[in-house]
Write a protein that holds these residues in place. Structure first.
Motif, short mmCIF file in Angstrom:
data_model
loop_
_atom_site.label_atom_id
_atom_site.label_comp_id
_atom_site.label_asym_id
_atom_site.label_seq_id
_atom_site.Cartn_x
_atom_site.Cartn_y
_atom_site.Cartn_z
N SER A 91 0.82 -1.21 0.00
CA SER A 91 0.00 0.00 0.00
C SER A 91 0.85 1.26 0.00
N THR A 92 0.18 2.38 -0.24
CA THR A 92 0.87 3.66 -0.15
C THR A 92 1.30 3.90 1.30
N ASP A 93 2.40 4.61 1.48
CA ASP A 93 2.97 4.78 2.82
C ASP A 93 1.99 5.40 3.79
N TYR A 94 1.11 6.24 3.26
CA TYR A 94 0.18 6.94 4.13
C TYR A 94 -0.88 6.01 4.73
N ARG A 95 -1.13 4.87 4.08
CA ARG A 95 -2.15 3.95 4.59
C ARG A 95 -1.54 2.77 5.35
N GLN A 96 -0.20 2.70 5.37
CA GLN A 96 0.44 1.49 5.91
C GLN A 96 0.19 1.30 7.40
N GLU A 97 0.22 2.39 8.16
CA GLU A 97 0.05 2.25 9.60
C GLU A 97 -1.26 1.55 9.92
N GLU A 98 -2.30 2.02 9.30
CA GLU A 98 -3.63 1.46 9.54
C GLU A 98 -3.70 -0.01 9.10
N ARG A 99 -3.11 -0.31 7.94
CA ARG A 99 -3.26 -1.66 7.40
C ARG A 99 -2.34 -2.66 8.09
N PHE A 100 -1.12 -2.23 8.43
CA PHE A 100 -0.26 -3.11 9.24
C PHE A 100 -0.91 -3.34 10.60
N GLY A 101 -1.52 -2.29 11.13
CA GLY A 101 -2.20 -2.40 12.42
C GLY A 101 -3.28 -3.47 12.38
N ILE A 117 7.02 9.35 6.71
CA ILE A 117 6.03 10.42 6.61
C ILE A 117 6.51 11.66 7.37
N ALA A 118 7.16 11.40 8.54
CA ALA A 118 7.70 12.52 9.31
C ALA A 118 8.75 13.26 8.49
N PRO A 158 9.66 18.44 0.86
CA PRO A 158 8.57 18.41 -0.15
C PRO A 158 8.86 17.47 -1.33
N LYS A 159 10.15 17.28 -1.63
CA LYS A 159 10.50 16.38 -2.74
C LYS A 159 10.05 14.95 -2.44
N LEU A 160 10.38 14.53 -1.20
CA LEU A 160 10.02 13.18 -0.77
C LEU A 160 8.50 13.02 -0.72
N ALA A 161 7.85 14.08 -0.25
CA ALA A 161 6.38 14.04 -0.16
C ALA A 161 5.76 13.79 -1.53
N LYS A 162 6.35 14.46 -2.51
CA LYS A 162 5.86 14.31 -3.88
C LYS A 162 6.04 12.87 -4.35
N LYS A 163 7.22 12.31 -4.00
CA LYS A 163 7.53 10.94 -4.39
C LYS A 163 6.57 9.94 -3.74
N LEU A 164 6.29 10.18 -2.48
CA LEU A 164 5.38 9.29 -1.75
C LEU A 164 3.97 9.34 -2.33
N ALA A 165 3.57 10.55 -2.68
CA ALA A 165 2.21 10.71 -3.23
C ALA A 165 2.05 9.94 -4.53
N LYS A 166 3.15 9.89 -5.28
CA LYS A 166 3.10 9.18 -6.57
C LYS A 166 3.00 7.68 -6.37
N LYS A 167 3.73 7.19 -5.34
CA LYS A 167 3.81 5.74 -5.16
C LYS A 167 2.52 5.21 -4.55
N ASP A 168 1.67 4.73 -5.39
CA ASP A 168 0.44 4.13 -4.89
C ASP A 168 0.28 2.81 -5.61
N THR A 169 1.00 1.82 -5.12
CA THR A 169 1.05 0.57 -5.87
C THR A 169 -0.22 -0.24 -5.75
N VAL A 170 -0.96 -0.04 -4.65
CA VAL A 170 -2.21 -0.78 -4.55
C VAL A 170 -3.33 0.11 -5.04
N LYS A 171 -3.87 -0.29 -6.12
CA LYS A 171 -5.00 0.46 -6.64
C LYS A 171 -6.22 -0.38 -6.39
N THR A 172 -7.06 0.10 -5.53
CA THR A 172 -8.28 -0.68 -5.27
C THR A 172 -9.08 -0.77 -6.56
N GLN A 173 -8.92 0.20 -7.41
CA GLN A 173 -9.62 0.19 -8.69
C GLN A 173 -8.57 0.38 -9.78
N PRO A 174 -8.36 -0.60 -10.66
CA PRO A 174 -7.39 -0.39 -11.73
C PRO A 174 -7.81 0.81 -12.58
#
Lengths: 828, 286
Positions: free
Chosen positions: B201-211, B251-252, B258-274
């Motif tokens: 998953s995208t890094d922003y959703r990982q905490e919830e999903r690993f949890g 995430i911290a 901002p460069k890293l933030a941009k990179k993270l936003a792009k990386k969304d390997t799990v697409k619930t909807q192709p």
């Protein structure tokens, strides 16, 4: 027919009352009217038992009659009460027996028709012969012939006793079809805005006899006429005539074999769209919805078009419903209310109900009686946890039918278990298995001699069950793998055996295509000549190959990348008329093929494209094998052939007017060498001209390219002097085709289409002479017939415009017969 | 030059035919027996011989392994002669024919469901029958099949890498068959599927999903303290803890970079909807 049954009261009326049912004990049962049937058995069937309690009047008495009636033995059944003695009741079952039908003869019609009708009548032998049976028989026969245009069919039924069986009769049914009834003339009245000719076009199945009506039936068929009338009104309304209606219509006899049809129509004024108002849309803004609806104030009013754009379906999914349905809004509804009509303008209020956004919970599969779940489930793109999407449902359906194991028309997706509370839905895919194995058994001419072919293809093979005898039905089936075996032989002169196994999901984890092939071919004159005879020749090829392929998701998910490694071993002995005639050769090649296929159907595509780019190369042996190619003998030179080969093929399908489809195609191929001294490879060359069938010429690994209107392989480079038989092939070719196609029959059991083509192509041996616009041209017509077990058969007539120097009969009119080409986006 | 059998078949002597059909049946020549029975059942309806005829006709189909026809004839017998001594047997046989027509788990289970239904109906109708024990055993076999199907189809999602779907499908299978023998394995696989889902998953959703994966572990450990999968599950739990730490740190860092933030936003390997086919319509080739 008489009433089924009744509970009669031959006793004082006050004793049995529906207001006051009462329990009785059955004191006795008698049967009257039975002649051939056993009375005890009838009592048993009635399920009335002496001594049982029965509540009368009530359910019990009617079930007695029902039980007896279900036997189908009687024309009438009555349950009579003969006596009531305090609490005890006595019954009499009065039946009216009827003779049974022992045989039914259909007279006055052909044998084929007899079989058709018998199928429709179903077997009535043993049924009782009564008015009802006679009436239904007559009606079924009349309907059968009415549908075929015989409106005046008469049916005469005569009964006679069956001499062999006392209680049976034989029916002699005499049928007179009379003449077929055709339509002499269709007359319209009351039409001003529409011309009569335009209105006639709105009646697709009710057509008058005229020399220009070549296609379609001119027969008068009542049910189709009713359908057509409805279509007529709808078509008029679609043109803005919102109030259009049929005032009256009549059909009368013109002469013995034809009728006239008169339809009086009311047109009313032509309406236009006024203001369009939206309400209820929260997810998407009105501006977006308006853009998708494409209705402007002042456009011609058409309810049909409006509904299509609101609720679909449209072929490209360009409607408001697709917007919602592809984003989980499964229960989306739109209601177009005509709020105001003034003069010729209609104002609309479009009320949208969005409902919740649904997530898929379960994906279910039904009807797979042969194919294992995983073969289908892994192809389905709607997966638990995703938002519902109609587009993905449709795509999954299409990909299930592309597996080839199921009836395409009967693959039905259905959202079930729609649960608005938690916003979940299950998707059920209903499939119907169809036989998918193919048998090819043919005899044909190849190289001037008769060649027999036997091919078996099992499209739903299961390799893991090959040692599992229980799974044989008659072969292990159900894993979606493919096994094909093919043998082609002409005595000892020419033989070709091949074997292919493929699995679309190699390893079961990812859709990686794997294929293993092996083949051997022999061509020899050994049966006619001794080895030392100059006419003796011999060529044997043994080859094997392995292919791995992968569907790509980038740039889009129509792409596929294939790699294959092939080893061919050639053994030539005095094989004359060719670049070298003696020796042993190895052709070890690695092929990479990048393709994109977005065709909408395998047999008769109407949209989409198919593009393929292929690179094939052998190792560059001349770099490291220390052979001096300047002085090498052919044996040394061709022991390990080396070359690189590039091919590009592309075809596009576009629907033009009506059902016409244009196929445009471009093909190009180039065979190059690594080393000038080695020279160009004698194998893998391009041979152009003719039907493009892979016949025995494929012995040299040649690429056979068709060019209709010319003899097979007759296209030779300008300035060379081969004949079609000795043509070794060239190293460069290109070809352009444009084909106009029209379907004749498109059904599950057969697909037939007609085509007209113009094409041009040429070959060269050197890039310095290559000129892509200098082509040999031809035009012609043809037909293709697809039958599921035979594959695609084609017949073309082409006329070649350009003379081939040295081959006088190469061009002009040529017939071409082909098998299984251009199937699943093949090129020809 | 018709054979004796053909002549008999064509004749109208029903009594003779009946006798011969029974002879063929007893000699185990079922194809011939069936041929004769077929014509006779119509003729003898409503007569004394019909009961025997129906009974043997059903068994002939059964012996010929045409369970679909046999099932129909057995049921028909039981419906027509409910008071016959053979009614119970025929009801059982009708259900048993469904049982025999039930295919392996990976095919459509319509006949399996029908078999369970008819066997259950048999048990309800004849609770004291000596066949009840066998009927119960057959029902258990059929249920095993349905459980295996649910298990295999859920596991397929894990195998082909649809981790989120696998979690949902395992959940559904466990809800449908709470006491299945696959329960322990499926609950373990749910942890694994959830972990893989989180990891992709995208890094922003990982905490919830690993949890979620960790909470699946806790439930599993409590329910199966002796499980052979316990060790492996524990490793997944530890990996999940590490995954959460990693995602949080990233995430911290992104909050100040901002460069890293941009990179993270792009990386969304799990697409619930192709991505929709139509969505990228402008990049689509002709």
């Amino acid at each position: 027919p008489r009433s089924q049954a009744s509970l009669t009261r031959s006793i004082p009326t006050d004793s049995l009352s529906y207001l006051n049912p009462k329990d009785y004990i059955i004191g006795g049962i008698t049967v009257s009217g039975a002649q051939y049937l056993d009375k005890d058995v009838l009592i048993q069937i009635s399920k009335l038992n002496k001594g049982d309690r029965i509540n009368l009047p009530g359910e019990a008495s009617s079930s007695v009659i029902r039980n007896l009636w279900q036997q189908g033995l009687f024309d009438d059944v009555q349950l009579n009460v003969t006596k009531i003695n305090a609490d005890t009741i006595y019954f009499d079952i009065a039946v009216l027996e009827r003779p049974h039908l022992s045989r039914l003869h259909l007279l006055g019609i052909r044998k084929g028709e007899v079989e058709d009708i018998q199928k429709k009548l179903s077997d009535k032998t043993g049924k009782i012969v009564n008015e009802n049976l006679l009436n239904t028989t007559t009606a079924i026969i009349k309907k059968h012939f009415n549908e075929k245009g015989f409106l005046n069919t008469t049916v005469d039924i005569k009964q006679r006793k069956d001499p062999g069986d006392a209680n049976s009769v034989i029916l002699d049914v005499t049928i007179d079809k009379h003449q077929k009834v055709k339509i002499n003339e269709v007359i319209f009245e009351g039409n001003k805005a529409f011309k009569a000719a335009a209105l006639k076009k709105f009646l697709p199945k009710t057509r008058q006899r005229k020399f220009y009506n070549i296609f379609g039936s001119k027969k008068f068929k009542q049910d189709q006429y009713e359908e057509d009338k409805q279509a007529l009104v709808e078509k008029m309304q679609a043109k803005g005539y919102r109030d259009a209606a049929i005032v009256s219509d009549s059909v009368w006899k013109h002469d013995e074999e034809s009728v006239n049809v008169k339809i009086k129509v009311y047109e009313g004024p032509k309406y236009y769209f006024g203001k369009v108002n939206w309400s209820g849309n929260a997810k998407y803004p009105t501006s977006l919805l308006t853009r998708i609806l494409r209705v402007k104030k002042g456009d011609v009013f058409s309810e049909e078009e409006l509904n299509k754009r609101l609720s679909g379906p449209t072929p490209s999914g360009d409607d408001v419903s697709s917007l919602y349905l592809n984003d989980g809004y499964l229960t989306y509804q739109a209601d177009a209310v005509q709020t105001r009509i003034y003069n010729d303008t209609v104002d609309l209020d479009i009320r949208i109900y969005e409902g919740p956004q649904y997530t898929i919970n379960r994906v279910l599969l039904k009807g797979n009686d042969v194919t294992n779940d995983k073969v289908v489930m892994r192809e389905i793109r709607t997966k638990p946890g995703q938002k519902f999407s109609k587009e993905l449902v449709m795509r999954s359906t299409r990909e299930i039918s592309q597996l080839g194991n199921f009836d395409e028309q009967k693959t039905e997706p259905k959202p079930t278990n729609i649960n608005p509370q938690d916003g979940t839905v299950d998707i059920l895919y209903n499939v119907v298995e169809k036989p998918s194995d193919q048998i090819e058994l043919s005899g044909g001419f190849g190289g001037g001699q008769l060649v027999g072919t036997l091919g078996l293809t099992f499209n739903n093979f299961s390799l893991r069950n090959i040692f599992h005898l229980k799974a044989y039905r008659p072969l292990p089936k159900g894993d979606g793998q493919k096994l094909s075996l093919r043998g082609q032989a002409n005595g000892k002169n020419y033989q070709n055996y091949s074997f292919t196994f493929s699995d679309p999901w190699f390893g079961g984890k990812k859709p990686i295509y794997f294929a293993l092939t092996a083949y051997t071919q022999l061509s020899s004159t050994g049966q006619y000549y001794a080895k030392d005879n100059p006419l003796y020749n011999y060529l044997r090829i043994i080859g094997a190959g392995v292919t791995l392929g992968k569907k790509l998701t980038w740039p889009d998910n129509y792409f596929q990348l294939n790699y294959s490694l092939n080893v061919d071993h050639y053994n030539l002995d005095n094989y004359t008329g060719y670049i070298f005639s003696n020796g042993t050769s190895y052709n070890i090649k690695l092929t990479q093929e990048l393709s994109r296929n977005s065709l909408d159907a395998p047999i008769f595509p109407t949209s989409g494209s198919n593009i393929k780019f292929t690179v094939q190369a052998t190792p560059p042996y001349s770099l490291f094998n220390n052979t001096n190619y300047k002085i090498a003998t052919p044996e040394e030179r061709y022991r390990f052939v080396e070359y690189h080969k590039w091919k590009f093929d592309a075809q596009w399908f576009t629907r033009v007017a009506g059902k016409f489809v244009i196929m445009s195609q471009v093909r190009f191929g180039f065979l190059g060498s690594y080393n000038k001294d080695v020279g160009q490879s004698p194998f893998e060359r391009f041979k152009l001209g003719g039907d493009g069938m892979q016949t025995y010429q494929f012995l040299q690994g040649s690429d056979i390219i068709g060019l209709r209107g010319y003899k097979n392989f007759s296209i030779i480079p300008v300035g060379t002097n081969y004949t079609a038989d000795t043509n070794p092939g060239s190293t460069i070719y290109n070809k352009y085709t444009i084909e106009l196609r029209h379907p004749v029959i498109a059904s599950q059991s057969a697909t037939i289409f007609l085509l007209a083509f113009a094409e041009g192509g040429n070959v060269w041996n050197d890039f310095s002479q290559f000129n892509p616009f200098n082509v040999r041209r031809s035009t012609g017509i043809g037909a293709r017939i697809f039958l599921p077990i035979f594959g695609l058969l084609g017949l073309d007539y082409g006329y070649g415009f350009d003379k081939i120097p040295g081959i006088p009969d190469a061009n002009k009119g040529q017939f071409h017969f082909s098998i299984a080409q251009s199937l699943s986006g093949g090129f020809n | 030059c018709k054979s004796k059998f053909e002549k008999l078949k064509a004749s109208n002597d029903n009594a003779k035919k009946y006798q011969e059909a029974m002879k063929y049946y007893n000699k185990k020549e079922y194809t011939k027996a069936l041929d004769l029975f077929d014509g006779l059942t119509q003729r003898y309806r409503g007569q004394t011989e019909a009961e025997d005829l129906f009974y043997y006709n059903a068994y002939t189909n059964y012996k010929l392994k045409d369970y679909t026809s046999a099932r129909y004839h057995f049921k028909n017998f039981a419906d027509t002669y409910p008071n016959s001594a053979r009614a119970e047997e025929c009801r059982f046989m009708a259900a048993y024919c469904y049982y025999l027509d039930s295919p392996i788990f990976s095919l459509d289970q319509e006949n399996t469901l029908k078999a369970i239904e008819t066997l259950q109906l048999f048990i309800n109708l004849y609770p004291k029958s000596e066949r009840v024990a066998e009927a119960s055993k057959l029902i258990q076999n059929l249920r095993d099949k349905l459980e295996e199907k649910a298990y295999a189809n859920a596991k397929l999602y894990l195998t082909i890498g649809d981790f989120q779907s696998a979690v949902i499908a395992f959940g559904n299978a466990l809800r449908d068959y709470p006491d299945t023998k696959y329960a322990e394995e499926m609950e373990f696989l749910t942890i694994r599927a959830q972990y893989k889902y989180a990891k992709a998953s995208t890094d922003y959703r990982q905490e919830e999903r690993f949890g979620q994966a960790m909470s699946f572990y806790d439930q599993f450990a409590e329910k199966y303290p002796q499980s052979k999968y316990l060790h492996e599950a524990l490793v997944i739990k530890q990996d999940s803890e590490y995954g959460i730490k990693r995602a949080k740190a990233l995430i911290a860092e992104a909050a100040i970079d901002p460069k890293l933030a941009k990179k993270l936003a792009k990386k969304d390997t799990v697409k619930t909807q192709p991505p929709s086919e139509k969505g990228n319509g402008n990049t689509k080739m002709p």
